[in-house]
Scaffold this active site. Structure first.
Site, PDB file in Angstrom:
ATOM      1  N   GLY A  75       0.796  -1.386   0.156  1.00 27.67           N
ATOM      2  CA  GLY A  75       0.051  -0.077   0.037  1.00 27.67           C
ATOM      3  C   GLY A  75       0.787   1.185  -0.095  1.00 27.67           C
ATOM      4  O   GLY A  75       0.433   2.197  -0.615  1.00 27.67           O
ATOM      5  N   ASN A 157      -7.661   3.838   9.391  1.00 30.00           N
ATOM      6  CA  ASN A 157      -7.065   2.646   9.880  1.00 30.00           C
ATOM      7  C   ASN A 157      -7.411   2.629  11.423  1.00 30.00           C
ATOM      8  O   ASN A 157      -7.525   1.493  11.982  1.00 30.00           O
ATOM      9  CB  ASN A 157      -5.579   2.520   9.329  1.00 30.00           C
ATOM     10  CG  ASN A 157      -4.779   3.532   9.695  1.00 30.00           C
ATOM     11  OD1 ASN A 157      -4.927   4.802   9.061  1.00 30.00           O
ATOM     12  ND2 ASN A 157      -3.749   3.331  10.393  1.00 30.00           N
ATOM     13  N   GLN A 185      -7.659   0.295   3.782  1.00 37.30           N
ATOM     14  CA  GLN A 185      -8.717  -0.169   4.721  1.00 37.30           C
ATOM     15  C   GLN A 185      -9.992  -0.513   4.422  1.00 37.30           C
ATOM     16  O   GLN A 185     -10.857  -1.181   5.127  1.00 37.30           O
ATOM     17  CB  GLN A 185      -8.622   0.625   6.176  1.00 37.30           C
ATOM     18  CG  GLN A 185      -7.335   0.644   6.839  1.00 37.30           C
ATOM     19  CD  GLN A 185      -6.803  -0.579   7.696  1.00 37.30           C
ATOM     20  OE1 GLN A 185      -7.711  -1.559   7.786  1.00 37.30           O
ATOM     21  NE2 GLN A 185      -5.583  -0.631   7.669  1.00 37.30           N
ATOM     22  N   SER A 205      -3.839  -2.794  -0.349  1.00 36.16           N
ATOM     23  CA  SER A 205      -2.683  -3.463   0.181  1.00 36.16           C
ATOM     24  C   SER A 205      -3.183  -5.167   0.331  1.00 36.16           C
ATOM     25  O   SER A 205      -4.225  -5.277   1.188  1.00 36.16           O
ATOM     26  CB  SER A 205      -2.360  -2.934   1.418  1.00 36.16           C
ATOM     27  OG  SER A 205      -1.372  -3.964   2.037  1.00 36.16           O
ATOM     28  N   GLY A 206      -2.506  -5.927  -0.016  1.00 34.13           N
ATOM     29  CA  GLY A 206      -2.971  -7.261  -0.056  1.00 34.13           C
ATOM     30  C   GLY A 206      -3.142  -7.888   1.440  1.00 34.13           C
ATOM     31  O   GLY A 206      -4.086  -8.675   1.821  1.00 34.13           O
ATOM     32  N   THR A 243      10.209  -7.850 -12.181  1.00 34.25           N
ATOM     33  CA  THR A 243       9.520  -8.999 -12.366  1.00 34.25           C
ATOM     34  C   THR A 243       8.472  -9.320 -11.192  1.00 34.25           C
ATOM     35  O   THR A 243       8.496  -8.876 -10.243  1.00 34.25           O
ATOM     36  CB  THR A 243      10.495 -10.289 -12.491  1.00 34.25           C
ATOM     37  OG1 THR A 243      11.673 -10.199 -13.346  1.00 34.25           O
ATOM     38  CG2 THR A 243       9.942 -11.434 -12.615  1.00 34.25           C
ATOM     39  N   CYS A 331       5.051   3.809  21.008  1.00 32.50           N
ATOM     40  CA  CYS A 331       6.074   3.883  21.971  1.00 32.50           C
ATOM     41  C   CYS A 331       7.329   4.328  21.291  1.00 32.50           C
ATOM     42  O   CYS A 331       8.133   3.633  20.408  1.00 32.50           O
ATOM     43  CB  CYS A 331       6.482   2.685  22.783  1.00 32.50           C
ATOM     44  SG  CYS A 331       7.926   2.979  24.186  1.00 32.50           S
TER      45      CYS A 331
HETATM   46  N1  PLP Z   1      -2.684   3.018   4.298  1.00 29.47           N
HETATM   47  C1  PLP Z   1      -3.223   2.664   5.303  1.00 29.47           C
HETATM   48  C2  PLP Z   1      -4.605   3.313   5.668  1.00 29.47           C
HETATM   49  C3  PLP Z   1      -3.068   1.390   6.063  1.00 29.47           C
HETATM   50  O1  PLP Z   1      -3.837   1.265   7.201  1.00 29.47           O
HETATM   51  C4  PLP Z   1      -1.808   0.986   5.783  1.00 29.47           C
HETATM   52  C5  PLP Z   1      -1.370  -0.339   6.816  1.00 29.47           C
HETATM   53  O2  PLP Z   1      -1.501  -0.181   7.832  1.00 29.47           O
HETATM   54  C6  PLP Z   1      -1.075   1.290   4.591  1.00 29.47           C
HETATM   55  C7  PLP Z   1      -1.404   2.289   4.089  1.00 29.47           C
HETATM   56  C8  PLP Z   1       0.344   0.828   4.124  1.00 29.47           C
HETATM   57  O3  PLP Z   1       0.209  -0.571   3.557  1.00 29.47           O
HETATM   58  P1  PLP Z   1       1.326  -1.342   3.553  1.00 29.47           P
HETATM   59  O4  PLP Z   1       1.595  -2.080   4.695  1.00 29.47           O
HETATM   60  O5  PLP Z   1       0.828  -2.534   2.584  1.00 29.47           O
HETATM   61  O6  PLP Z   1       2.465  -0.399   2.994  1.00 29.47           O
END
Ligand code: PLP
Length: 393
Positions: A75, A157, A185, A205-206, A243, A331
């Site tokens: 992502g 998130n 999300q 994001s997978g 690739t 933290c």
């Molecule tokens: N964007 C949001 C809203 C996310 O919650 C996250 C991961 O926590 C990301 C981007 C980043 O994704 P990735 O871990 O695949 O880089």
């Protein structure tokens, strides 16, 4: 983890379990089907066909055209690629609109743009209301002739709050501004129909939807000017060199097929479990507060503050029972910084520090919710008994 072998996983916004069907679909691509999808021979060609099928399944989940799907590594890469592409395609525009509650993948990229590109940029970070929602008029007012792109997440998130992306994308379009949404999300949890929502770029994001870590997607609408982030071979029609991560891409295709099938369950069964958990915690534990809008929220997420206790301490006690969740404080270098999302919402210090995010999935069940409801009141009461802030409140 200590004291138990049982894992109750309620941290699905952090990452998800690879679905068994996804793993099964991937396995042959680590062994007998190892050809390069770009090869001319039949052996590689069958891998290329599987990658192309996966592309189709992903496109179907968001109602896009397969040609609009670019595979990335995560992502974060998708977010960076979209924002940098829009800036490079319009070098005369150096203003970006985003929000105060974006993931660091967008937030930190925007604050690094000057050093990264050698050019000065202006970034407008829009504030949010106390329930985490956004003011559409303020968004509209923030767009300027100089604005290269607006980047606004579909769902948060930490709180699960959903932004009105359809309306925002339409406003941006009417002003001739490119619109990117970080939908990491949202995809798989709520319906997404890109035939109706005119975003130019969208990130997936997978590992947030039961596919493996290390694979993502950037959706780029047809005819949107695009400049690749990774320059190399001709893969992805020259839009992303390197690739392909074949097995993971095929896994993501399967995960999207499952997500389409599970969408109703996410919004009925998972929502009901989340509601039971949320209502139970708020009823059983005094000084517990919900963070985020009551209804404009992902069906799987509940972010709850337990006033006058430390989130990290709560997590450690939950861990003893095998309960996995996240706290709203990170933290960093010895100091506990409350989350930028909760701060943007104006959540008071005493509540922001004690916030816990529970994020469920279709793999949770009612027994697990009951177990968490049984254990949480004792955990909070014990911590409060030791808290000077609770005593002197
Ligand atoms: N964007 C949001 C809203 C996310 O919650 C996250 C991961 O926590 C990301 C981007 C980043 O994704 P990735 O871990 O695949 O880089």
């Amino acid at each position: 983890m200590s004291g138990t072998d049982r894992v109750i996983y309620m941290d699905n916004n952090a990452t998800t379990m690879v679905a068994p069907e996804v793993l099964e679909t991937m396995l042959p691509y680590f062994s007998e089907l190892y050809g390069n999808p770009s090869s001319m021979h039949t052996f590689g060609g069958q891998v290329g066909k599987a990658v192309s099928d996966a592309r189709g399944r992903i496109a179907e989940l968001i109602n896009a055209d397969p040609e609009e799907i670019i595979f990335t590594s995560c992502g974060t890469e998708s977010d960076s690629t979209a924002i940098l592409a829009a800036l490079q395609a319009q070098p005369e525009k150096r203003h970006i609109v985003t929000t105060r509650v974006e993931h660091p993948a967008v937030k930190n990229l925007c604050s690094s743009l000057d050093s990264l590109t050698g050019h000065k940029h202006r970034v407008t970070e829009l504030p949010v209301e106390s329930d985490g929602t956004i003011d559409l008029q303020r968004f509209e007012d923030s767009l300027e002739d100089e604005t290269a792109i607006a980047s606004v997440m579909w769902a948060n998130n930490e709180t699960g709050v959903i932004f009105p992306i359809e309306e925002m994308a339409k406003i941006a379009k009417s002003r001739g501004v490119f619109f990117h949404t970080d939908a990491v999300q949202a995809v798989g949890k709520i319906p997404i129909d890109l035939a109706r929502v005119p975003v130019d770029f969208l990130s997936i994001s997978g590992h947030k939807l039961h596919a493996p870590k290390g694979v993502g997607v950037l959706y780029v609408r047809k005819r949107t000017p695009f400049v690749p982030f990774l320059i190399g071979g001709h893969q992805e029609h020259g839009r992303r060199g390197g690739t392909e991560n074949v097995a993971s891409i095929i896994g993501l295709g399967k995960a999207c097929e499952l997500a389409a099938r599970h969408l109703v369950k996410e919004n009925t069964t998972v929502r009901a479990l989340r509601d039971k958990l949320e209502k139970g915690l708020l009823a059983k534990i005094p000084n517990a507060l919900l963070n985020g809008h009551k209804t404009a929220r992902l069906p799987n997420t509940a972010n709850i503050s337990f006033e006058y206790v430390e989130g990290e301490a709560i997590l450690l006690h939950m861990d003893r029972y095998g309960i996995c969740a996240s706290s709203g404080s990170a933290c960093t270098s010895g100091s506990l910084e409350p989350s930028h999302v909760l701060r943007a919402m104006g959540v008071p210090f005493t509540a922001a520090h004690g916030s816990i995010r529970y994020s469920l999935s279709v793999y949770n069940n009612e027994d697990e919710v009951d177990f968490v409801l049984e254990k949480m009141p004792g955990i909070i009461a014990n911590l409060r008994a030791m808290s000077p802030f609770w005593q002197s409140r």
